[in-house]
Design a protein around this motif. Structure first.
Motif, PDB file in Angstrom:
ATOM      1  N   GLN A 101      -8.908   8.188   2.662  1.00 57.42           N
ATOM      2  CA  GLN A 101      -7.630   7.485   2.461  1.00 57.42           C
ATOM      3  C   GLN A 101      -7.536   6.936   1.030  1.00 57.42           C
ATOM      4  O   GLN A 101      -6.494   7.045   0.386  1.00 57.42           O
ATOM      5  CB  GLN A 101      -7.503   6.349   3.474  1.00 57.42           C
ATOM      6  CG  GLN A 101      -6.175   5.598   3.364  1.00 57.42           C
ATOM      7  CD  GLN A 101      -6.050   4.487   4.401  1.00 57.42           C
ATOM      8  OE1 GLN A 101      -6.898   4.334   5.275  1.00 57.42           O
ATOM      9  NE2 GLN A 101      -4.980   3.707   4.291  1.00 57.42           N
ATOM     10  N   ARG A 102      -8.640   6.358   0.586  1.00 60.61           N
ATOM     11  CA  ARG A 102      -8.664   5.792  -0.769  1.00 60.61           C
ATOM     12  C   ARG A 102      -8.528   6.887  -1.829  1.00 60.61           C
ATOM     13  O   ARG A 102      -7.847   6.712  -2.841  1.00 60.61           O
ATOM     14  CB  ARG A 102      -9.975   5.045  -0.965  1.00 60.61           C
ATOM     15  CG  ARG A 102     -10.058   4.228  -2.224  1.00 60.61           C
ATOM     16  CD  ARG A 102      -9.017   3.150  -2.254  1.00 60.61           C
ATOM     17  NE  ARG A 102      -9.213   2.276  -3.397  1.00 60.61           N
ATOM     18  CZ  ARG A 102      -8.264   1.525  -3.932  1.00 60.61           C
ATOM     19  NH1 ARG A 102      -7.034   1.562  -3.429  1.00 60.61           N
ATOM     20  NH2 ARG A 102      -8.526   0.750  -4.964  1.00 60.61           N
ATOM     21  N   GLU A 105      -4.915   7.930  -2.119  1.00 64.68           N
ATOM     22  CA  GLU A 105      -4.151   6.926  -2.854  1.00 64.68           C
ATOM     23  C   GLU A 105      -4.372   7.056  -4.370  1.00 64.68           C
ATOM     24  O   GLU A 105      -3.433   6.986  -5.158  1.00 64.68           O
ATOM     25  CB  GLU A 105      -4.553   5.521  -2.396  1.00 64.68           C
ATOM     26  CG  GLU A 105      -4.145   5.200  -0.962  1.00 64.68           C
ATOM     27  CD  GLU A 105      -4.708   3.856  -0.496  1.00 64.68           C
ATOM     28  OE1 GLU A 105      -5.455   3.236  -1.290  1.00 64.68           O
ATOM     29  OE2 GLU A 105      -4.392   3.437   0.630  1.00 64.68           O
ATOM     30  N   ARG A 109      -1.806   7.906  -7.533  1.00 70.74           N
ATOM     31  CA  ARG A 109      -1.733   7.034  -8.711  1.00 70.74           C
ATOM     32  C   ARG A 109      -1.980   7.810 -10.001  1.00 70.74           C
ATOM     33  O   ARG A 109      -1.352   7.556 -11.031  1.00 70.74           O
ATOM     34  CB  ARG A 109      -2.761   5.915  -8.587  1.00 70.74           C
ATOM     35  CG  ARG A 109      -2.279   4.734  -7.762  1.00 70.74           C
ATOM     36  CD  ARG A 109      -3.341   3.671  -7.662  1.00 70.74           C
ATOM     37  NE  ARG A 109      -3.746   3.153  -8.977  1.00 70.74           N
ATOM     38  CZ  ARG A 109      -4.790   2.353  -9.162  1.00 70.74           C
ATOM     39  NH1 ARG A 109      -5.536   1.989  -8.125  1.00 70.74           N
ATOM     40  NH2 ARG A 109      -5.086   1.920 -10.374  1.00 70.74           N
TER      41      ARG A 109
END
Length: 203
Positions: A101-102, A105, A109
């Motif tokens: 999940q990180r 993200e 970004r």
């Protein structure tokens, strides 16, 4: 994943005085000289661009704009790199699901940062080009008006791509034109109008 920011180099390239030929102009009126030959003078356009106060202000403005953009982008990138290091450090302890999940993200970004950099560069190029064209246009108009009022047949320009290989003493009008342009700019610093040539009072 390190990114290279080229804004300072871009600013220097955009603001530099490479286009010397744009600053030359010819007068629309003629005046018979004492010798009967064409009345020709010249301007050191490189010196004019370096010392004309509006040109100096233009350079300072877009250098500051470039540095501000670069600082913001570098700040964003530093935060991004810190988050990447945090992911690498804690991926095992926080589990596969958290790490995936990180990672997703951070991927978004990274794309956002790349787009932001492109948008900043586009904005810088467009705004500097518009103001530079306006500056050059005002300078050309000033020199054309000055040349016509003085009765010169030609006003030539020198610089890196010099068009004047020899000129007799007294043909260089750079200092006089520079003085008048700076005075006009200072007197009309709050106006967008093109500065007018000061007319000399006949004695």
């Amino acid at each position: 994943m390190k990114k290279i920011f080229l804004f300072v180099a871009l600013a220097a390239a955009m603001i530099s005085c490479n286009d010397k030929s744009e600053k030359t102009a010819t007068s629309s009126e003629t005046k018979e000289s004492k010798s009967g030959n064409e009345n020709i003078v010249y301007i050191d356009t490189e010196k004019l661009m370096k010392e004309y106060k509006e040109s100096v202000d233009f350079e300072s403005k877009f250098k500051a704009m470039s540095e501000k953009m670069q600082s913001e982008l570098e700040g964003d990138m530093k935060k991004f790199q810190n988050d990447v290091m945090d992911l690498q450090k804690n991926a095992q302890s926080k589990g596969m699901e958290w790490a995936q999940q990180r990672e997703a993200e951070l991927g978004k970004r990274q794309q956002t940062l790349a787009q932001k950099e492109q948008n900043y560069m586009k904005k810088f190029q467009e705004e500097s080009a518009v103001e530079r064209d306006s500056l050059v246009s005002k300078m050309k108009k000033f020199i054309k008006t000055y040349g016509a009022e003085k009765g010169y047949d030609y006003v030539l320009g020198t610089g890196d791509a010099s068009t004047v290989l020899y000129a007799k003493e007294g043909s260089d009008i750079t200092e006089e034109v520079l003085k008048l342009m700076n005075e006009a700019y200072e007197n009309k610093s709050t106006s967008t109008e093109t500065p007018e040539v000061k007319k000399e009072t006949k004695k």
